[in-house]
Design a protein around this motif. Structure first.
Motif, PDB file in Angstrom:
ATOM      1  N   ASP A 171       0.783  -0.562   0.231  1.00 20.27           N
ATOM      2  CA  ASP A 171      -0.003   0.042  -0.087  1.00 20.27           C
ATOM      3  C   ASP A 171       0.990   0.909  -0.013  1.00 20.27           C
ATOM      4  N   LEU A 172       2.210   1.103   0.954  1.00 24.41           N
ATOM      5  CA  LEU A 172       2.502   2.282   1.197  1.00 24.41           C
ATOM      6  C   LEU A 172       3.567   2.851  -0.708  1.00 24.41           C
ATOM      7  N   ALA A 173       4.104   1.343  -1.175  1.00 23.96           N
ATOM      8  CA  ALA A 173       4.382   2.337  -2.738  1.00 23.96           C
ATOM      9  C   ALA A 173       3.086   2.425  -3.383  1.00 23.96           C
ATOM     10  N   GLN A 174       2.462   2.837  -3.098  1.00 22.87           N
ATOM     11  CA  GLN A 174       1.158   2.712  -4.276  1.00 22.87           C
ATOM     12  C   GLN A 174       1.078   3.925  -4.162  1.00 22.87           C
ATOM     13  N   ALA A 175       1.312   4.861  -3.032  1.00 23.93           N
ATOM     14  CA  ALA A 175       1.479   6.109  -2.519  1.00 23.93           C
ATOM     15  C   ALA A 175       2.319   6.783  -3.275  1.00 23.93           C
ATOM     16  N   TYR A 176       3.687   6.079  -2.836  1.00 25.74           N
ATOM     17  CA  TYR A 176       5.268   6.530  -3.348  1.00 25.74           C
ATOM     18  C   TYR A 176       5.617   5.522  -4.173  1.00 25.74           C
ATOM     19  N   PRO A 177       5.793   5.441  -4.965  1.00 30.96           N
ATOM     20  CA  PRO A 177       5.921   4.971  -6.056  1.00 30.96           C
ATOM     21  C   PRO A 177       7.251   4.517  -6.477  1.00 30.96           C
ATOM     22  N   TYR A 178       8.017   5.264  -5.571  1.00 26.62           N
ATOM     23  CA  TYR A 178      10.116   5.234  -5.906  1.00 26.62           C
ATOM     24  C   TYR A 178      10.266   3.720  -4.247  1.00 26.62           C
ATOM     25  N   LEU A 179       9.183   4.064  -4.230  1.00 28.47           N
ATOM     26  CA  LEU A 179       9.898   2.307  -3.036  1.00 28.47           C
ATOM     27  C   LEU A 179       9.449   1.050  -3.523  1.00 28.47           C
ATOM     28  N   ARG A 180       8.407   0.910  -4.894  1.00 31.23           N
ATOM     29  CA  ARG A 180       8.003  -0.245  -5.458  1.00 31.23           C
ATOM     30  C   ARG A 180       9.334  -1.263  -6.412  1.00 31.23           C
ATOM     31  N   PRO A 181      10.806   0.141  -6.588  1.00 26.94           N
ATOM     32  CA  PRO A 181      11.543  -1.335  -6.883  1.00 26.94           C
ATOM     33  C   PRO A 181      12.230  -2.310  -5.987  1.00 26.94           C
ATOM     34  N   PHE A 182      12.285  -1.427  -4.225  1.00 32.82           N
ATOM     35  CA  PHE A 182      12.697  -2.190  -3.504  1.00 32.82           C
ATOM     36  C   PHE A 182      11.088  -3.726  -2.981  1.00 32.82           C
ATOM     37  N   LEU A 183      10.613  -3.736  -3.589  1.00 30.81           N
ATOM     38  CA  LEU A 183       9.818  -4.544  -2.894  1.00 30.81           C
ATOM     39  C   LEU A 183       9.546  -6.051  -3.008  1.00 30.81           C
ATOM     40  N   VAL A 184      10.009  -6.893  -2.283  1.00 30.96           N
ATOM     41  CA  VAL A 184       9.916  -8.187  -2.463  1.00 30.96           C
ATOM     42  C   VAL A 184       9.017  -9.486  -2.440  1.00 30.96           C
ATOM     43  N   PRO A 185       7.926  -9.463  -3.045  1.00 32.65           N
ATOM     44  CA  PRO A 185       7.296 -10.492  -2.826  1.00 32.65           C
ATOM     45  C   PRO A 185       7.262 -11.917  -1.559  1.00 32.65           C
ATOM     46  N   ARG A 186       6.611 -11.897  -0.925  1.00 34.15           N
ATOM     47  CA  ARG A 186       5.950 -13.022  -0.079  1.00 34.15           C
ATOM     48  C   ARG A 186       4.576 -14.065   0.176  1.00 34.15           C
ATOM     49  N   GLY A 187       5.031 -15.226  -1.310  1.00 31.99           N
ATOM     50  CA  GLY A 187       3.237 -15.945  -1.683  1.00 31.99           C
ATOM     51  C   GLY A 187       2.148 -14.807  -1.676  1.00 31.99           C
ATOM     52  N   THR A 188       1.231 -15.316  -1.182  1.00 34.46           N
ATOM     53  CA  THR A 188       0.264 -14.879  -0.954  1.00 34.46           C
ATOM     54  C   THR A 188      -0.052 -13.473  -0.164  1.00 34.46           C
ATOM     55  N   GLY A 189       0.628 -13.437   0.672  1.00 32.36           N
ATOM     56  CA  GLY A 189       0.935 -12.336   1.990  1.00 32.36           C
ATOM     57  C   GLY A 189       1.304 -10.988   1.311  1.00 32.36           C
TER      58      GLY A 189
END
Length: 587
Positions: A136-154
């Motif tokens: 949710d935070l990356a939706q509001a602040y797109p500069y976070l998106r490159p650093f997201l790490v998926p965790r299954g379905t969570g």
């Protein structure tokens, strides 16, 4: 924290003049009280075995007792082996009047509320009640998106091994939760917001136990760094004024840019540069400025001084300073603060810092390294506090090693410190510890519980002896300021000034009539000095003034601070604040 300011003396150099009796007796008193309090906590745990506050108190008391025994080298046969190797029989331990360092107790957490992984965050903190949703935070602040790490379905996590991710997260949290614009030059220390906010809230707890006389609270940030995190959060969360001190011109230039980007906070923060201590300069091979590189831009020859810095910060010369120590070099002669905050350099060498696997929050050599490491830094801080005494009401520091915590506790006991508090700043798998001591607070502040949170509005009994009160409000800042103005007019008191840009107003504490009264609108600003008396003026003495300041903690969440300026504290101020709080109840 960001940088060192002075080399550390050996622990035995800390003065013992304030300690009644010998070092041995002081340690005996300390251990005796630990034993007594530990037994009381264990007894309470029989009735409430899962109480988190009791479990934390038990852990801290056990660590305090272990540290004191280790410091005194007390073997099982009762013989006390002193520092010089001589032995003496240890008499039965007396019941001491000196309480041990104790955690600040809080009201039990309401069942079903709060974030399970954040259970030991200060209950004042918004982060105690929710865990971050990085998606949710990356939706509001797109500069976070490159650093997201998926965790299954969570929920996704964040790549905390990348310093850029840590900078981006700090930037996003400060923007979303505190309305602050923030960025950081590459290579500097990126502070975790939740942990730093935890520290700020703990200092609020300390000031609730004991605070110096005076209206506004002003703190000293020792090593404010390029991130300026404590002045920014302290001003936003608590309305404090700050003096942020650093030895690095590069850090101060970055801090000045942050203040220029946050004008609402800038008026409450002063930057100040102090010279390196001789031992520190020698450690960094004689470099006059911070060793972020071969030499900082503008740090050749004479460097920037005073006017050459463009007024971006103050310079403190040896002649102006209160002393030459790690703290006193940052104070002007006669200056006093309600508290100091410090996040000392963690490592003894650059090699040690390079071997550390968890340095993704970055840091320059001055921010990370100090000769002798963290323990040497805080022991120097303690030594200087023995000279400054009441010039700083609460001396506080964060430490990252339990060995440092034990060393500082033992040194405080030897120095005769009667008021010592400790806490743990914990979130997830990361723990830091806070240590605070005071030479000015009453002895009861060493173990006194926090007063219960005040109720709402006029129903809450306000302490007439306090010069400052605070309360949260869940609505927009403009609505809060309007309600305060209407309440001031309705009280019949003189409304001296309304500043809609600073979201503040000033009211005469005494009874009403005259002045600006009901003729002031929330958009008007009038000079504060207009109604006061002067030479040849028969209007009487300067009246006591109450200043009400609205601070944004998050969108739609404000804190209102009421402070008394001038005159002595009395029932009139508490009565005025109660009336103002009552006006906020309906918002």
């Amino acid at each position: 924290m960001e940088h060192p300011l002075e080399a550390a003396p050996a622990p035995q150099e800390i003065p013992l003049t304030s300690c009644p009796g010998t070092e041995v007796e002081t340690l005996q008193h300390h251990m005796a009280q630990c034993v007594a309090d530990l037994e009381a906590v264990k007894e309470a745990l029989l009735a409430c075995p899962d109480d988190p506050e009791l479990l934390e108190a038990k852990q801290l008391l056990e660590e305090s007792l272990e540290g004191a025994q280790e410091d005194a080298r007390l073997p099982d046969d009762g013989t006390l082996i002193q520092k010089d190797g001589s032995c003496s029989a240890s008499p039965s331990l007396p019941q001491a009047a000196t309480p041990p360092p104790a955690p600040l107790p809080h009201a039990p957490r309401v069942a079903g509320r709060g974030a399970p992984n954040n259970a030991r965050i200060n209950p004042r903190s918004r982060y105690a009640q929710e865990e971050p949703d990085f998606g949710d935070l990356a939706q509001a602040y797109p500069y976070l998106r490159p650093f997201l790490v998926p965790r299954g379905t969570g929920r996704p996590s964040l790549n905390f091994r990348d310093p850029r991710a840590c900078v981006a997260l700090t930037r996003a949290l400060l923007a979303r939760d505190h309305g602050l614009r923030w960025d950081l030059p590459p290579g500097h220390l990126a502070p975790p917001v939740t942990g730093r906010a935890n520290y700020v809230h703990w200092v609020q707890d300390l000031l609730a136990l004991s605070a110096p006389e005076g209206g506004e609270v002003c703190g000293l940030d020792v090593g404010t760094g390029a991130n300026l995190i404590y002045p920014l959060l302290g001003a936003a969360l608590a309305g404090w004024r700050f003096v942020g001190v650093d030895v690095s011109r590069a850090a101060l230039r970055a801090a000045r840019r942050l203040l220029d980007a946050n004008t609402g906070v800038a008026r409450r923060v002063t930057l100040r540069r102090v010279p390196m201590q001789p031992e520190q300069r020698a450690f960094f091979h004689g470099m006059e400025a911070a060793p972020e590189g071969p030499r900082e831009e503008g740090d050749g020859g004479g460097g920037e001084r005073g006017a050459a810095s463009g007024g971006a910060w103050e310079e403190v010369s040896a002649g102006d300073a209160a002393g030459g120590g790690i703290l006193s070099a940052a104070l002007r002669a006669g200056e006093a603060f309600a508290f100091c905050m410090c996040n000392p350099p963690f490592f003894e060498s650059l090699d040690e810092a390079g071997r550390n696997p968890a340095t993704a929050f970055g840091g320059t050599p001055l921010e990370m390294v100090y000769p002798g490491g963290e323990a040497a830094f805080v022991l120097s801080m303690l030594a200087d506090s023995c000279t400054l005494r009441s010039h700083i009401h609460w001396f506080t520091t964060m430490v990252g090693k339990k060995s440092t915590l034990r060393a500082l506790r033992g040194a405080l006991a030897r120095a005769g410190a009667r008021v010592v508090r400790t806490t743990e700043f914990a979130q997830g798998r990361t723990s830091r510890w806070g240590v605070a001591w005071s030479w000015a607070a009453p002895a009861a502040a060493a173990a006194a519980p926090l007063r219960a949170p005040a109720g709402r509005g006029a129903a809450a009994a306000l302490d007439p002896a306090r010069r400052r009160h605070m309360r949260p409000v869940r609505t927009e800042a403009s609505a809060v300021l309007r309600a305060l103005c209407e309440a001031a007019r309705g009280s019949g008191r003189v409304l001296r000034e309304v500043d809609p840009q600073a979201f503040s107003l000033t009211v005469e504490v005494g009874g009403g009539g005259g002045g600006l009264g009901g003729g002031v609108a929330a958009g008007a600003k009038r000079p504060r000095e207009a109604p006061t008396s002067g030479p040849g003026d028969d209007r009487g003495p300067h009246p006591a003034l109450a200043r009400f300041q609205v601070f944004q903690q998050a969108r739609g969440e404000q804190t209102v601070a009421a402070s008394l300026e001038g005159a002595s504290v009395g029932g009139d101020f508490a009565e005025l604040v109660s009336a103002m709080w009552a006006a906020l109840d309906g918002l």
